[in-house]
Design an enzyme around this catalytic site. Structure first.
Site, mmCIF file in Angstrom:
data_model
loop_
_atom_site.group_PDB
_atom_site.id
_atom_site.type_symbol
_atom_site.label_atom_id
_atom_site.label_comp_id
_atom_site.label_asym_id
_atom_site.label_seq_id
_atom_site.Cartn_x
_atom_site.Cartn_y
_atom_site.Cartn_z
ATOM 1 N N ASP A 1 0.859 -1.191 0.000
ATOM 2 C CA ASP A 1 0.000 0.000 0.000
ATOM 3 C C ASP A 1 0.894 1.239 0.000
ATOM 4 O OD1 ASP A 1 -1.702 2.089 0.371
ATOM 5 O OD2 ASP A 1 -2.946 1.087 1.869
ATOM 6 N N HIS B 1 0.944 8.100 3.672
ATOM 7 C CA HIS B 1 1.607 7.422 4.784
ATOM 8 C C HIS B 1 3.133 7.612 4.795
ATOM 9 C CE1 HIS B 1 -2.335 5.688 5.097
ATOM 10 N NE2 HIS B 1 -2.244 5.198 3.876
ATOM 11 N N ILE C 1 0.311 9.743 8.177
ATOM 12 C CA ILE C 1 -0.450 8.951 9.158
ATOM 13 C C ILE C 1 -0.282 7.454 8.876
ATOM 14 C CG2 ILE C 1 -2.111 10.803 9.568
ATOM 15 C CD1 ILE C 1 -4.122 9.234 7.820
ATOM 16 N N GLY D 1 -4.815 2.599 7.874
ATOM 17 C CA GLY D 1 -5.882 2.050 8.713
ATOM 18 C C GLY D 1 -5.726 0.544 8.890
HETATM 19 C C1 LIG Z 1 -14.503 6.736 -7.653
HETATM 20 C C2 LIG Z 1 -13.448 6.474 -6.637
HETATM 21 C C3 LIG Z 1 -12.543 5.342 -6.962
HETATM 22 C C4 LIG Z 1 -11.538 5.170 -5.892
HETATM 23 C C5 LIG Z 1 -10.970 3.825 -5.952
HETATM 24 C C6 LIG Z 1 -9.814 3.817 -5.050
HETATM 25 C C7 LIG Z 1 -9.807 2.622 -4.235
HETATM 26 C C8 LIG Z 1 -8.640 2.672 -3.307
HETATM 27 C C9 LIG Z 1 -9.010 2.120 -1.997
HETATM 28 C C10 LIG Z 1 -7.890 2.237 -1.070
HETATM 29 C C11 LIG Z 1 -8.350 2.539 0.282
HETATM 30 C C12 LIG Z 1 -7.275 2.456 1.248
HETATM 31 C C13 LIG Z 1 -6.503 3.759 1.394
HETATM 32 C C14 LIG Z 1 -6.029 3.830 2.776
HETATM 33 C C15 LIG Z 1 -6.066 4.987 3.423
HETATM 34 C C16 LIG Z 1 -5.857 4.991 4.851
HETATM 35 O O1 LIG Z 1 -5.429 4.053 5.466
HETATM 36 S S1 LIG Z 1 -6.334 6.426 5.669
HETATM 37 C C17 LIG Z 1 -6.022 6.054 7.376
HETATM 38 C C18 LIG Z 1 -7.115 5.292 8.046
HETATM 39 N N1 LIG Z 1 -8.361 6.007 8.110
HETATM 40 C C19 LIG Z 1 -8.530 7.068 8.915
HETATM 41 O O2 LIG Z 1 -7.633 7.516 9.594
HETATM 42 C C20 LIG Z 1 -9.914 7.684 8.966
HETATM 43 C C21 LIG Z 1 -10.302 7.958 10.388
HETATM 44 N N2 LIG Z 1 -11.678 8.476 10.473
HETATM 45 C C22 LIG Z 1 -11.977 9.775 10.344
HETATM 46 O O3 LIG Z 1 -11.096 10.614 10.201
HETATM 47 C C23 LIG Z 1 -13.427 10.139 10.397
HETATM 48 O O4 LIG Z 1 -14.166 9.134 10.988
HETATM 49 C C24 LIG Z 1 -14.030 10.420 8.987
HETATM 50 C C25 LIG Z 1 -13.873 9.217 8.057
HETATM 51 C C26 LIG Z 1 -13.338 11.666 8.359
HETATM 52 C C27 LIG Z 1 -15.531 10.720 9.122
HETATM 53 O O5 LIG Z 1 -15.699 11.679 10.115
HETATM 54 P P1 LIG Z 1 -16.786 12.837 9.929
HETATM 55 O O6 LIG Z 1 -16.512 13.612 8.695
HETATM 56 O O7 LIG Z 1 -16.835 13.584 11.200
HETATM 57 O O8 LIG Z 1 -18.101 11.995 9.662
HETATM 58 P P2 LIG Z 1 -19.514 12.085 10.375
HETATM 59 O O9 LIG Z 1 -20.026 13.477 10.234
HETATM 60 O O10 LIG Z 1 -19.416 11.516 11.745
HETATM 61 O O11 LIG Z 1 -20.403 11.081 9.505
HETATM 62 C C28 LIG Z 1 -20.823 11.426 8.180
HETATM 63 C C29 LIG Z 1 -21.442 10.187 7.575
HETATM 64 O O12 LIG Z 1 -20.406 9.267 7.265
HETATM 65 C C30 LIG Z 1 -20.559 8.042 8.016
HETATM 66 N N3 LIG Z 1 -19.223 7.681 8.515
HETATM 67 C C31 LIG Z 1 -18.554 8.327 9.471
HETATM 68 N N4 LIG Z 1 -17.366 7.757 9.675
HETATM 69 C C32 LIG Z 1 -17.287 6.723 8.819
HETATM 70 C C33 LIG Z 1 -16.299 5.739 8.573
HETATM 71 N N5 LIG Z 1 -15.150 5.694 9.230
HETATM 72 N N6 LIG Z 1 -16.564 4.805 7.641
HETATM 73 C C34 LIG Z 1 -17.730 4.795 6.962
HETATM 74 N N7 LIG Z 1 -18.724 5.727 7.172
HETATM 75 C C35 LIG Z 1 -18.487 6.665 8.074
HETATM 76 C C36 LIG Z 1 -21.504 8.369 9.150
HETATM 77 O O13 LIG Z 1 -22.207 7.235 9.551
HETATM 78 C C37 LIG Z 1 -22.368 9.453 8.543
HETATM 79 O O14 LIG Z 1 -23.379 8.845 7.765
HETATM 80 P P3 LIG Z 1 -24.910 8.937 8.290
HETATM 81 O O15 LIG Z 1 -24.909 8.301 9.637
HETATM 82 O O16 LIG Z 1 -25.697 8.191 7.267
HETATM 83 O O17 LIG Z 1 -25.188 10.410 8.322
#
Ligand SMILES: CCCCCCCCCCCCC/C=C/C(=O)SCCNC(=O)CCNC(=O)[C@H](O)C(C)(C)COP(=O)(O)OP(=O)(O)OC[C@H]1O[C@@H](n2cnc3c(N)ncnc32)[C@H](O)[C@@H]1OP(=O)(O)O
Length: 291
Positions: A190, A195, A210, A213
């Site tokens: 990854d 990161h 960071i 995850g």
């Molecule tokens: C077309 C696109 C193609 C893309 C294809 C690419 C694919 C590649 C995939 C690779 C993925 C891996 C990459 C790796 C990256 C990482 O490792 S990043 C490090 C790990 N992650 C984090 O550190 C994130 C930590 N979490 C946060 O910072 C926060 O929780 C957040 C995600 C920013 C959300 O916080 P906030 O904005 O305050 O959200 P809320 O207001 O509370 O909620 C809004 C709605 O979203 C839902 N929700 C909240 N958190 C999450 C979550 N973690 N996962 C899923 N959904 C989440 C929440 O329920 C709310 O929805 P409703 O309840 O319906 O309103």
């Protein structure tokens, strides 16, 4: 979409070291088996969270979803759900079938879910199913706000925000991550600069790079295997985790575990900030006889 990936014992061992195996004790009898076997490396054990990574290798760089645009630097990993169908081999050719499992317009963000089914190529047996949830900050609002778009190919979210019990945890495990943890973990495939690249991390809104995850999830599940499965990774049936807050490499991860039948509810805190960074559950096939 179908993709083949190769899996070898070196990948397995590098991954295990990346999620902290043997980090406290290089001859830890519970963990040495993830990196060394006296009868040859093909016998080393594979941590069940490893499947999330080899399925991640098959994810598309971009998807053509009409109306949805996003800034890749604002992408965060939101959730991970893993079903382990067979203990993972340390040497195999894997065939991954990748499909879109969900897309949701949350206004300020879009949530994309990608499902990967991983099969052993020769036998055709299903090894694991992973559902990766990506939180695309700033990409919401692509649909009618009075009826925000939502699509899932499965009935209920298996990785909802977890209600943490108020009782005293069954077990607590503390692990220090190294300041180089993400640099080691990324060698498992990854290479997202979030990161490793300080400038990229700043644009994404963080003071420095960071931790992945999935690295935090790997630490948590390893702690559960150690404390509750008495070191046996094959007891794990499925794993669910929601990333609540970013982790900085070098922070101490405290995993708290509550045992409810065959279900372990867990929460990981970053000790230095006393903040929850990950929560979820793990289902077990059985309980260890010595519990
Ligand atoms: C077309 C696109 C193609 C893309 C294809 C690419 C694919 C590649 C995939 C690779 C993925 C891996 C990459 C790796 C990256 C990482 O490792 S990043 C490090 C790990 N992650 C984090 O550190 C994130 C930590 N979490 C946060 O910072 C926060 O929780 C957040 C995600 C920013 C959300 O916080 P906030 O904005 O305050 O959200 P809320 O207001 O509370 O909620 C809004 C709605 O979203 C839902 N929700 C909240 N958190 C999450 C979550 N973690 N996962 C899923 N959904 C989440 C929440 O329920 C709310 O929805 P409703 O309840 O319906 O309103």
């Amino acid at each position: 979409m179908t993709m083949i990936c190769l899996l070898g014992y070196r990948d397995v061992a590098v991954y295990a070291l990346g999620v902290g195996a043997c980090g406290r004790d290089a001859v830890d009898t519970d963990e040495l088996k993830y990196v060394h076997h006296e009868n040859g490396q093909q016998f080393i054990k594979v941590l069940p969270t490893f499947s999330a990574l080899f399925s991640l290798e098959s994810l598309p760089d971009g998807l053509d979803l009409p109306g949805l645009t996003f800034e890749p630097r604002l992408l965060l990993h939101g959730q991970q759900y893993i079903e382990v169908h067979k203990p993972l081999p340390s040497n195999a050719r894997i065939r991954n079938k990748v499909s879109l499992a969900g897309l949701h317009d949350k206004g300020k963000a879009a949530i994309l879910e990608i499902e990967t089914r991983s099969y052993e190529k020769e036998s055709g047996e299903l090894l694991s199913m992973n559902r990766t949830t990506v939180f695309l900050r700033g990409a919401g609002g692509f649909s009618d706000p009075s009826q925000p778009f939502t699509y899932s190919n499965y009935p209920a979210n298996p990785a909802p925000a977890m209600k943490i019990p108020e009782s005293v945890p069954f077990a607590i495990f503390e692990d220090c991550t190294q300041s180089s943890q993400a640099l080691l973990y990324r060698l498992s495939g990854d290479y997202n600069p979030l990161h490793s690249d300080p400038m990229f991390a700043k644009v994404a809104g963080f003071s420095r790079p960071i931790l992945h995850g999935l690295c935090t999830l790997g630490f948590a599940v390893r702690a559960i295997i150690k404390c509750i499965c008495k070191g046996d990774p094959d007891m794990i049936k499925n794993i669910s985790g929601r990333f609540l807050l970013h982790v900085y490499p070098g922070e101490t991860l405290v995993t708290e575990m509550w045992l409810k039948g065959l279900r372990v509810i867990y929460q990981v805190k970053a000790k230095e900030r006393n903040r929850a960074v990950l929560s979820g559950y793990v289902h077990l096939h059985r309980l260890a006889s010595s519990l």
